[in-house]
Design an enzyme around this catalytic site. Sequence first.
Site, PDB file in Angstrom:
ATOM      1  N   GLU A  32      -0.827  12.061 -11.058  1.00 44.00           N
ATOM      2  CA  GLU A  32      -0.383  12.791 -12.258  1.00 44.00           C
ATOM      3  C   GLU A  32      -0.094  11.838 -13.409  1.00 44.00           C
ATOM      4  OE1 GLU A  32       3.075  15.230 -11.665  1.00 44.00           O
ATOM      5  OE2 GLU A  32       2.242  16.080  -9.818  1.00 44.00           O
ATOM      6  N   ASP A  60       6.315   0.915   2.992  1.00 46.37           N
ATOM      7  CA  ASP A  60       6.684   0.313   4.265  1.00 46.37           C
ATOM      8  C   ASP A  60       6.310   1.230   5.437  1.00 46.37           C
ATOM      9  OD1 ASP A  60       8.163  -1.945   5.449  1.00 46.37           O
ATOM     10  OD2 ASP A  60       9.603  -0.423   6.097  1.00 46.37           O
TER      11      ASP A  60
HETATM   12  C1  GLC Z   1       8.014  -3.540   7.669  1.00 48.95           C
HETATM   13  C2  GLC Z   1       8.483  -4.671   6.801  1.00 48.95           C
HETATM   14  C3  GLC Z   1       9.439  -5.512   7.574  1.00 48.95           C
HETATM   15  C4  GLC Z   1      10.605  -4.658   7.983  1.00 48.95           C
HETATM   16  C5  GLC Z   1      10.165  -3.408   8.735  1.00 48.95           C
HETATM   17  C6  GLC Z   1      11.249  -2.403   8.795  1.00 48.95           C
HETATM   18  O1  GLC Z   1       7.254  -3.978   8.733  1.00 48.95           O
HETATM   19  O2  GLC Z   1       7.394  -5.392   6.310  1.00 48.95           O
HETATM   20  O3  GLC Z   1       9.872  -6.634   6.859  1.00 48.95           O
HETATM   21  O4  GLC Z   1      11.477  -5.398   8.800  1.00 48.95           O
HETATM   22  O5  GLC Z   1       9.086  -2.776   8.095  1.00 48.95           O
HETATM   23  O6  GLC Z   1      11.484  -1.813   7.541  1.00 48.95           O
END
Ligand code: GLC
Length: 480
Positions: A228, A184
Amino acid sequence: MWWRDAVLYQVYVRSFADSNGDGIGDLAGLTARLDYLEWLGVDALWLNPTFPSPDADWGYDVSDYYGVHPDFGTLADLDRLVTEAVRRGIRVLLDLVPNHTSERHPWFRVEHRDWYVWADEPTNWRAVFGGPAWAWDEREGRWYLHSFLPEMPDLNWHEPGVRAEFERILRFWFDRGVAGFRIDVVHRTVKDLRLRDAAGRGRVQRFPPTDVPGTHELIRAWRRLADEYEPPRLLVGETYVLDVHEMATFYGADADELQLAFNFPFLHASLRAAELRRIVELTERALPEAAWPVWTLSNHDHVRFPTRICDGDERRARCALLALLALRGTPVLYYGDELGLEQGPTPEPPLDRARPSRDGCRTPMPWDERPPAVTWLPNGDLSRNVAAQLKDPDSVLRLCRDLIGLRRELAAAPYETLSTGPGIWAWRRGGATVAVNLSARPAHVRPVEGVVRVSTDRSRDGEHVSGRLRLEPWSGAVVG
Ligand code: GLC
Ligand code: CA
């Protein structure tokens, strides 16, 4: 490098399949649907966050990186999903959220308050979800940084303790057989902590500034760890940048960073031949030699593509899917894409506090014409469902499955644009020609020789083409 030949399938677990009648999709429900995914031909699943979370941002506010959300089941359910998937030749990727935790994570509550970003005086930085990026903390008498909601404090990646803990987290899941992670907001993880007001005026320019070299260095460390393992674990980054060259940097100059970096310029493009072609050509040129593109049309943050770029016209959705699945690179299908599922309604009040429009792309997976067992969000159109499309040889679902099958033959063949008239996008992959007519007028593509392997309306399949391929408005074909 199994992912180069793979089709990835993104599962929003909460909406996919419910096993216990509580109206919430779960891991056992997903496991029970693996035969369907095997039939479709996907090679790996990316699950949206599966960790315990208070759900201020539906799982992206993690309160325990070593567990499973009680709504989704138990760690044993996750292990079982992985085992059952592997038995069918399907790998499982989880979603790692390193930029922030939940405010209810024990690290933030008591254990490691020093792992977060604090300031005595707030700067003018803005949160991605709107409003200031700083929230007041009574206990500390200081402000903490949150790039997203105030319930999601940003981790301080300059803290060695944070780095060590996330290496433990990665190993914990890799050791359990998890094939990799989608990461993310990976491009913004490490912050530039010279706490100065941003000079820019736009919203984006005032997001908390990134330590760019620090972020690349962190990704390289994760990649070394992933390498790894045998097979090496896959790191797919949410590299949310709109510049293709910047996106390309996340593969690493020496191909030592992410194996796949999501292509948001492609996801943001309209369904216009010139635009799509430009982005694909640019990507092909910008990526380092050893890098491999990844393409996606929809995800859990955006209006579903048949609504967003196809005007709800199924012919156009078929063209988009044909292109997605025939490009050089790894395609990612978002659950329901294979049905041509459209954007669903936004409930009142919305369940997504951060961006209400996202509710409509997270509606329950329609398995048949009956209301799905998943009820936490209202349904979209139930006429586009799996059971009906399985029965129909001309369905979008069958088209996707056939394209996935055909993809294997195109394998690593390079992408080469074929010059065409306006509104047409055509390319060669080895001995095959792929063409879509993204216009309202019939068109011809030449030179094309061979047999139509898959056509979007299916009526052309098997047709011999010698010299020129005629395409009806909003149709496409793979000839080889
Ligand atoms: C990313 C995710 C989204 C989330 C954001 C905060 O963009 O795809 O769904 O709200 O990060 O974690
Ligand atoms: Ca359930």
